[in-house]
Enzyme design. Structure first.
Site, PDB file in Angstrom:
ATOM      1  N   ASP A 385       0.719  -0.963   0.171  1.00 39.22           N
ATOM      2  CA  ASP A 385       0.118   0.205  -0.050  1.00 39.22           C
ATOM      3  C   ASP A 385       0.720   1.156  -0.208  1.00 39.22           C
ATOM      4  OD1 ASP A 385      -2.716   1.317  -0.508  1.00 39.22           O
ATOM      5  OD2 ASP A 385      -2.524   1.614   2.455  1.00 39.22           O
ATOM      6  N   ASN A 387       1.495   3.121  -3.281  1.00 35.86           N
ATOM      7  CA  ASN A 387       1.722   3.625  -4.439  1.00 35.86           C
ATOM      8  C   ASN A 387       1.599   5.153  -4.172  1.00 35.86           C
ATOM      9  OD1 ASN A 387       2.686   1.429  -4.138  1.00 35.86           O
ATOM     10  ND2 ASN A 387       1.490   0.373  -6.215  1.00 35.86           N
ATOM     11  N   GLY A 388      -0.162   5.575  -4.561  1.00 31.44           N
ATOM     12  CA  GLY A 388      -0.828   6.779  -4.612  1.00 31.44           C
ATOM     13  C   GLY A 388      -0.175   7.729  -4.203  1.00 31.44           C
ATOM     14  N   ARG A 389       0.064   7.699  -2.417  1.00 35.38           N
ATOM     15  CA  ARG A 389       0.388   9.058  -2.329  1.00 35.38           C
ATOM     16  C   ARG A 389       1.196   9.132  -2.084  1.00 35.38           C
ATOM     17  NH1 ARG A 389      -1.260   6.166   3.256  1.00 35.38           N
ATOM     18  NH2 ARG A 389      -1.243   4.646   1.910  1.00 35.38           N
ATOM     19  N   ARG A 398      -1.132   9.274 -10.266  1.00 41.38           N
ATOM     20  CA  ARG A 398      -1.121   7.940  -8.822  1.00 41.38           C
ATOM     21  C   ARG A 398      -0.823   6.861 -10.276  1.00 41.38           C
ATOM     22  NH1 ARG A 398      -3.835   7.622  -4.371  1.00 41.38           N
ATOM     23  NH2 ARG A 398      -4.608   5.217  -5.195  1.00 41.38           N
ATOM     24  N   HIS A 402       1.720   2.809  -9.456  1.00 41.22           N
ATOM     25  CA  HIS A 402       1.485   2.050  -9.816  1.00 41.22           C
ATOM     26  C   HIS A 402       2.596   1.316 -10.233  1.00 41.22           C
ATOM     27  CE1 HIS A 402      -1.525   2.240  -7.613  1.00 41.22           C
ATOM     28  NE2 HIS A 402      -2.668   2.667  -8.480  1.00 41.22           N
ATOM     29  N   SER A 430      -8.018  -5.038  -4.683  1.00 45.42           N
ATOM     30  CA  SER A 430      -8.765  -5.750  -4.249  1.00 45.42           C
ATOM     31  C   SER A 430     -10.542  -5.375  -4.496  1.00 45.42           C
ATOM     32  CB  SER A 430      -8.934  -5.084  -2.679  1.00 45.42           C
ATOM     33  OG  SER A 430      -9.772  -3.801  -2.966  1.00 45.42           O
ATOM     34  N   LEU A 496      10.056 -20.869  -5.121  1.00 48.71           N
ATOM     35  CA  LEU A 496       9.144 -20.256  -3.928  1.00 48.71           C
ATOM     36  C   LEU A 496       8.000 -19.302  -4.824  1.00 48.71           C
ATOM     37  CD1 LEU A 496       8.076 -17.182  -2.291  1.00 48.71           C
ATOM     38  CD2 LEU A 496       9.543 -15.567  -4.121  1.00 48.71           C
ATOM     39  N   ARG A 553       1.783  -4.791   6.005  1.00 51.80           N
ATOM     40  CA  ARG A 553       1.862  -3.571   5.484  1.00 51.80           C
ATOM     41  C   ARG A 553       2.292  -2.704   5.157  1.00 51.80           C
ATOM     42  NH1 ARG A 553      -4.515  -2.335   5.277  1.00 51.80           N
ATOM     43  NH2 ARG A 553      -3.869  -0.307   3.195  1.00 51.80           N
ATOM     44  N   ARG A 559      -4.239  -1.482   9.097  1.00 56.27           N
ATOM     45  CA  ARG A 559      -5.569  -2.509   9.120  1.00 56.27           C
ATOM     46  C   ARG A 559      -4.802  -3.460   7.636  1.00 56.27           C
ATOM     47  NH1 ARG A 559      -7.115   2.766   7.060  1.00 56.27           N
ATOM     48  NH2 ARG A 559      -6.805   2.912   4.917  1.00 56.27           N
TER      49      ARG A 559
HETATM   50  C1  IPE Z   1      -1.729   0.426  -3.282  1.00 51.21           C
HETATM   51  O1  IPE Z   1      -1.320   1.397  -3.140  1.00 51.21           O
HETATM   52  C2  IPE Z   1      -2.801  -0.490  -4.640  1.00 51.21           C
HETATM   53  C3  IPE Z   1      -3.421  -0.200  -4.458  1.00 51.21           C
HETATM   54  C4  IPE Z   1      -4.415  -0.723  -3.842  1.00 51.21           C
HETATM   55  C5  IPE Z   1      -3.874  -0.889  -6.111  1.00 51.21           C
HETATM   56  P1  IPE Z   1      -3.088   2.322  -3.513  1.00 51.21           P
HETATM   57  O2  IPE Z   1      -3.162   2.639  -4.729  1.00 51.21           O
HETATM   58  O3  IPE Z   1      -3.691   2.482  -2.373  1.00 51.21           O
HETATM   59  O4  IPE Z   1      -2.001   3.596  -2.929  1.00 51.21           O
HETATM   60  P2  IPE Z   1      -2.516   4.400  -1.357  1.00 51.21           P
HETATM   61  O5  IPE Z   1      -2.849   3.970  -0.644  1.00 51.21           O
HETATM   62  O6  IPE Z   1      -3.502   5.855  -2.324  1.00 51.21           O
HETATM   63  O7  IPE Z   1      -1.459   5.810  -1.415  1.00 51.21           O
HETATM   64  C1  IPE Z   2      -5.620  -2.705  -0.006  1.00 51.98           C
HETATM   65  O1  IPE Z   2      -5.358  -1.505  -0.345  1.00 51.98           O
HETATM   66  C2  IPE Z   2      -5.824  -3.616  -0.945  1.00 51.98           C
HETATM   67  C3  IPE Z   2      -4.630  -3.246  -2.391  1.00 51.98           C
HETATM   68  C4  IPE Z   2      -3.071  -3.352  -1.879  1.00 51.98           C
HETATM   69  C5  IPE Z   2      -4.593  -3.914  -3.103  1.00 51.98           C
HETATM   70  P1  IPE Z   2      -6.021  -0.240  -0.830  1.00 51.98           P
HETATM   71  O2  IPE Z   2      -5.646   0.892  -0.313  1.00 51.98           O
HETATM   72  O3  IPE Z   2      -7.667  -0.602  -1.104  1.00 51.98           O
HETATM   73  O4  IPE Z   2      -6.898  -0.271   1.044  1.00 51.98           O
HETATM   74  P2  IPE Z   2      -7.817   0.952   2.107  1.00 51.98           P
HETATM   75  O5  IPE Z   2      -8.929   1.141   1.301  1.00 51.98           O
HETATM   76  O6  IPE Z   2      -6.900   1.601   2.450  1.00 51.98           O
HETATM   77  O7  IPE Z   2      -7.806  -0.542   2.938  1.00 51.98           O
HETATM   78 MG    MG Z   3      -4.080   2.356  -0.669  1.00 52.91          MG
END
Ligand code: IPE
Ligand code: IPE
Ligand code: MG
Length: 616
Positions: A385, A387-389, A398, A402, A430, A496, A553, A559
């Site tokens: 988790d 990537n976007g931020r 964003r 990825h 997810s 693996l 995580r 979470r």
């Molecule tokens: C996890 O990074 C990748 C996926 C959920 C596909 P996010 O895209 O959720 O990144 P944040 O949490 O917004 O920073």
């Molecule tokens: C969980 O991350 C899903 C993946 C990393 C693929 P999310 O970014 O979707 O989770 P929430 O929304 O913060 O709970």
């Molecule tokens: Mg996320």
């Protein structure tokens, strides 16, 4: 004992036990049961094959563990050694049970029986607790103490075994439910268990005394005027003989009150009747020669034994002929089905003939830490988790996050290979992520196939077996195709197992499994009462995935977001603030080092063998 109703080979075939190694385990149990549980073994021969083999596994394992805890040595150091052997067996059993299989034949048979019949592990643990106490000898001041102990440690095991018999009548397998449904049944069963326990205390007296233990309440000795010292010195007195006769009477009185529920299958009623009759014989042998108990176990006279067993065999065979055994238990996968079984071995040999690329070293030259094998997790699962931020903080779209995240995963996979991790499962998309904007969904659906191509590269694939966990619905056809293709082309690789969770939701996975099981049950192919946790797990997306040891995580949130709820119930959790694109293999190694320092207890308490009983 007399000739079995069926030869063992037929017994196993008719119990659905085909794997030769598993049969050897059951045979080992059968031999132990025959020598240590003479009456239980004789009665097992009155049961139909699937129940007979289950009884052998339970009593054979009991006899085996009991044998570890039992030697004729009285020295305190020997007690400590016995306690150590017992603890080692129990922790190996716990670990094997979590895996659903064991390399030890007796444990393998026991685990197979527990999983086939959905016997909860708790009842074995009460039994282990009893054996732990036995290592140092248990002193009871009063009858009340003696009885409470019996109800805590003996009754659960006996009732669990008994509940197998109730299933033959199509009843729920829960002994507690039956006890609650029939007024006074709980008290009556307790009395029956006490009768057996008291009889066995008399029968085993010489063995216990040899180890310096007196298994009877002090209150009973005082009332009868029997001195402990006389017992330990094996001096028989008239008071002792009188005490034995009175205790045998008391046990017989309790046996007479054993309920034979009218709901039982008639053959099971015959078996229960034979069981109590054989115990009555045992009590007669005890009362006939009380003084001899101080020297040796009394034998069951052969002719009297046959007078009970021969008619019982005829009646049981007739009853099984009239009302055949109806239950279809739900056996767990056999070791040969398991990925690390024989099939895995064949695949490994095939893989050795291919050109497989070794993991590339980290650019910094970092090497993995040396961790003892037993301190390494087998299965690490990662919520990748942040990537976007990470991208937003750099003024990037964003989607760039990825792409950077995919690079991080490639490095972590190399690091996992370097450190010898067996299972890595990553959350890539997810079932909730469909809520994201279209361009982001597009970028994610693009990254997944390109990442897979780099791992399963035609020219120089990594030694990574790819698995996909998730739902097909809504996924673009090309993504489904690449995932399925990666699973196909990498199935010979074995270092693996990388499971990509794509369009994955934990609840969706469990619900889908429940729906398939319900279908099987409705079609009459399985008995709902024997659905064990391991049997259930066969219906999950990737059935052979072991439990998660470490769930990591990144990205700062604490979470699990619907990730692997079934597999992670006992996972160690670790949360890192680092956003996923900044992670590399060194973070994985660091996490493994932190994991190695943790203590996993699985609900138990740490045991220090030498202190076992002195405190308890
Ligand atoms: C996890 O990074 C990748 C996926 C959920 C596909 P996010 O895209 O959720 O990144 P944040 O949490 O917004 O920073
Ligand atoms: C969980 O991350 C899903 C993946 C990393 C693929 P999310 O970014 O979707 O989770 P929430 O929304 O913060 O709970
Ligand atoms: Mg996320």
């Amino acid at each position: 004992m007399g000739a079995p109703v069926l030869r063992p080979v037929g017994v196993y075939g008719r119990s659905g036990i085909h794997d030769p190694a598993l049969r050897r385990g059951y045979e080992a149990c059968r031999r132990v049961a025959r020598t240590t549980g003479e009456i239980e073994y004789a009665v097992s021969l009155l049961l139909p094959p699937p129940l007979r083999t289950a009884t052998w596994a339970l009593y054979g394992a009991l006899g085996t563990v009991d044998g570890l805890a039992d030697t004729a040595d009285t020295a305190d150091t020997a007690d400590t050694e016995r306690a150590g052997r017992l603890e080692a067996w129990i922790s190996a059993f716990d670990a094997d049970l979590r895996d659903g299989r064991s390399a030890d034949p007796v444990r393998q048979a026991l685990i197979h029986t527990m999983l086939t019949w959905n016997l909860p592990p708790g009842f074995m643990h009460t039994l282990f607790e009893q054996l732990r106490q036995d290592v140092h000898g248990r002193r009871f001041a009063t009858w009340q103490e003696w009885r409470r102990y019996s109800s805590l440690v003996n009754t659960p095991f006996v009732l669990r075994t008994g509940s197998l018999l109730l299933r033959v009548a199509g009843l729920s397998a829960e002994p507690e439910a039956i006890a609650a449904g029939v007024p006074d049944a709980a008290v009556q069963w307790q009395t029956a268990v006490d009768a057996v326990y008291l009889t066995d205390a008399l029968v085993d007296l010489s063995d216990d005394l040899a180890r310096g233990h007196v298994p009877l309440p002090q209150e009973a000795l005082d009332e009868a005027g029997v001195r402990r010292a006389d017992l330990l010195a094996r001096r028989s007195t008239p008071a002792f003989e009188e005490l034995v006769r009175r205790l045998a009477d008391r046990a017989r009185g309790w046996l007479d009150r054993t309920p034979v529920p009218s709901v039982l299958h008639p053959a099971v009623g015959v078996a229960l009747g034979a069981y109590t009759d054989l115990y009555r014989l045992r009590l007669e042998a005890v009362a006939d020669a009380p003084a001899a108990l101080l020297r040796r176990r009394p034998d069951l006279p052969r002719s009297a034994r046959l007078r009970v067993l021969l008619p019982a065999r005829a009646r049981a065979a007739l009853a099984w002929g009239l009302f055949p055994f109806p239950v279809r238990p739900c056996p767990p996968p056999t070791p040969a089905d398991a990925p690390e079984g024989r099939a895995g071995e064949v695949r490994r040999l095939a893989a050795e003939r291919r050109a497989i690329a070794p993991p590339a070293p980290h650019p910094s030259g970092a090497r993995p830490p040396q961790l003892p094998a037993e301190a390494k997790p087998r299965h690490v699962a990662i919520v990748m988790d942040g990537n976007g931020r990470w991208a937003t903080a750099r003024g990037l779209p964003r989607t760039d996050g990825h792409r950077a995240g995919a690079e991080a995963l490639i490095d972590v996979v190399h690091g996992a290979l370097e450190i010898g991790l067996r299972y890595l499962t990553v959350y890539a998309f997810s079932t909730e992520n469909w809520k994201r904007p279209a361009d982001e969904l597009h970028a994610l659906m693009y990254e997944i196939p390109s990442l897979l191509r780099r791992i399963t590269d035609d020219a120089e694939p990594l030694d990574v077996r790819v698995r996909w966990a998730g739902l097909r619905s809504r996924l673009p056809a090309d993504v489904i195709e690449t995932l399925a293709e990666a699973e196909r082309t990498s199935r010979d690789r074995s270092a693996l197992t990388l499971t990509l969770c794509v369009n994955y939701g934990g609840r969706a996975e469990i619900t889908a499994a429940a729906a398939r099981l319900a279908q099987e049950a409705a079609a009459g192919r399985i008995d709902p009462g024997s659905v064990s946790e391991h049997a259930f797990a066969r219906y999950l997306h990737v059935p052979e995935l072991p439990d998660v040891d470490l769930l990591l995580r990144t990205g700062g949130d604490q979470r699990t977001s619907n990730f692997l709820p079934w597999q992670s119930t006992y996972a160690e959790l670790l949360f890192l603030d680092t956003p996923w694109p900044e992670v590399d293999r060194r973070d994985l190694w660091n996490a493994l080092e932190q994991y190695a320092r943790r203590t996993r207890r699985y609900g138990s308490v740490p045991r220090v063998p030498a202190q076992l009983l002195r405190d308890g």
